[in-house]
Design an enzyme around this catalytic site. Sequence first.
Site, PDB file in Angstrom:
ATOM      1  N   LYS A 139      -6.577   6.125  -4.826  1.00 31.60           N
ATOM      2  CA  LYS A 139      -5.308   5.532  -4.371  1.00 31.60           C
ATOM      3  C   LYS A 139      -5.213   4.098  -4.878  1.00 31.60           C
ATOM      4  CE  LYS A 139      -2.703   4.711  -0.043  1.00 31.60           C
ATOM      5  NZ  LYS A 139      -2.751   4.859   1.427  1.00 31.60           N
TER       6      LYS A 139
ATOM      7  N   SER B 290       1.057   7.357   3.549  1.00 34.03           N
ATOM      8  CA  SER B 290       1.292   6.635   2.320  1.00 34.03           C
ATOM      9  C   SER B 290       0.461   7.152   1.137  1.00 34.03           C
ATOM     10  CB  SER B 290       0.995   5.144   2.508  1.00 34.03           C
ATOM     11  OG  SER B 290      -0.361   4.944   2.827  1.00 34.03           O
TER      12      SER B 290
ATOM     13  N   SER C 101      -2.249   7.909   7.094  1.00 33.27           N
ATOM     14  CA  SER C 101      -1.934   8.018   5.663  1.00 33.27           C
ATOM     15  C   SER C 101      -2.844   8.899   4.827  1.00 33.27           C
ATOM     16  CB  SER C 101      -1.891   6.635   5.031  1.00 33.27           C
ATOM     17  OG  SER C 101      -0.638   6.074   5.266  1.00 33.27           O
TER      18      SER C 101
HETATM   19  N1  GLN Z   1       2.999   5.967   8.323  1.00 38.79           N
HETATM   20  C1  GLN Z   1       2.255   4.909   8.911  1.00 38.79           C
HETATM   21  C2  GLN Z   1       2.908   3.581   8.600  1.00 38.79           C
HETATM   22  O1  GLN Z   1       3.932   3.597   8.026  1.00 38.79           O
HETATM   23  C3  GLN Z   1       0.827   4.939   8.481  1.00 38.79           C
HETATM   24  C4  GLN Z   1       0.583   4.324   7.161  1.00 38.79           C
HETATM   25  C5  GLN Z   1      -0.889   4.301   6.790  1.00 38.79           C
HETATM   26  O2  GLN Z   1      -1.722   4.959   7.412  1.00 38.79           O
HETATM   27  N2  GLN Z   1      -1.204   3.499   5.798  1.00 38.79           N
HETATM   28  O3  GLN Z   1       2.451   2.555   8.934  1.00 38.79           O
END
Ligand code: GLN
Length: 493
Positions: free
Chosen positions: A78, A153, A177
Amino acid sequence: MNLCTLSALELATRIQARELSSVEATQYFLSRIAETEQHIHAFTHLAEGALDRAEQIDSRLKSGEQLSPLAGVPIAIKDVLCTIGDRTTCGSRMLSEYRPPYMATAVQKLVDAGLVIVGKTNMDEFAMGGSTESSYLGPTRNPWDVQRTPGGSSGGAAASLAAGMCSLSIGSDTGGSVRQPAAFCGVCGLKPTYGRISRYGLVAFASSLDQVGPLAHHVQDLAACMAIMAGHDNRDSTSLAAEVPDYLAELGRPLKGLKVGIIREQVEHAALEAEVRDAVSHTQRMLEELGASILEIDFPHQEYAVPTYYLVAPCEASSNLSRYDGVHYGYRELGDASAESPLDAMISRSRSRGFGPEVKRRIMLGTFALSAGYYDAYYKKALQVRRLITQDYHRAFQDVDLLLGPVTPTPAYPLGEKLDDPVQMYLGDLFTVGANLAGLPAISVPAGFTSEGLPVAVQLQAPALEESRLLNAAFQLQQAGLFTPQVAEPPAT
Ligand code: GLN
């Protein structure tokens, strides 16, 4: 030979047995990328020199050197993890040209173990989002239905696996994420205990919640990856000194006698779609057949998980992202030279143009909640509720060994559906943020497909440092046929 759904461990075994070379395996995945990437956009960019590195691994193996059980395997990283000699964009214009002068510890360990990085995967900007649509480089598409989001994400990480573009993938999980995109794309994803893997070189979003985690088609590959990445790191003061178990050796223990809790507030939640609920019930029955007993658990503070997370995470983000000032890092744009303070004008313009709307929203939310007069009402209150949520888990784990539930309320939704409605996007995280707030490990395990052909998944959560328990239960479910690793074929052009 189809390498896409072969386990990474099996692939490495074949490479070590010299049935095929790491160069051939890397070429295989690079040609899959060449075919498929135009439809999916899983990568921000491909790594330079992947074939050269594969060649080095081949010659080290040839000379009889003992490498790790995953040596020679192509892996995607990532683009939130720093890699030296390469860009790390975080899906942001702010870092679009950033070349870190150092390597993230987790990535360095994988490289040392002989894995071959094929590319950096797309993500929501600074990992803020659940659909990979906030990436400055454009959205990633779900390989199972290219009109839908792969989740986020770590959407690129999950999509790269689902489309057969790599054998293993590394993501990060601050509020779901790793698990949510794994669920939307039909692959396995593990969020380890907070501190289990070093965060050194993981670009910070919310430091008390962020954790690196692996994604793979096979549970045993997650275990092998954990064995490489986990452990204390002097460069991350929050990394845990606890000994790293032999995760692979601990797979295969029978589940007889295991006590599994089902959180009532989750399975009865109004937002939970029937086909996801069915997947949880189906998994529950499988666990019972494997000898586990099921208990219903109450989670009195479940409804506060999302509001608590969406205070804590933006507060930490507003502080972490203050470093992007156009001076120290990243994008710089000069402001009006005749302004009263040209420096302030430069900082303001660099931040206004360097960040996208979701990142700005979080910075503003966090700055507001931390400001004098609001701190006690918002940030401090959120920390108090965070403690209550953690206590819900502690209470549950006095009675059960694991918790079973959904990862997401729905399967993957169409691209664009929640883009203009951040609250709806945030509510998609209602089952995942709890593990981050409490610092606990959790895994997303595929559990088949909906009638529309979209992947569904279930989540298992465990007490701190019990990754082995999670991996073992997921492995038993995989062996019992809860899912079969599968790759989506690209649409015909
Ligand atoms: N969807 C969550 C957010 O928008 C989690 C994002 C993540 O785990 N990086 O913060």
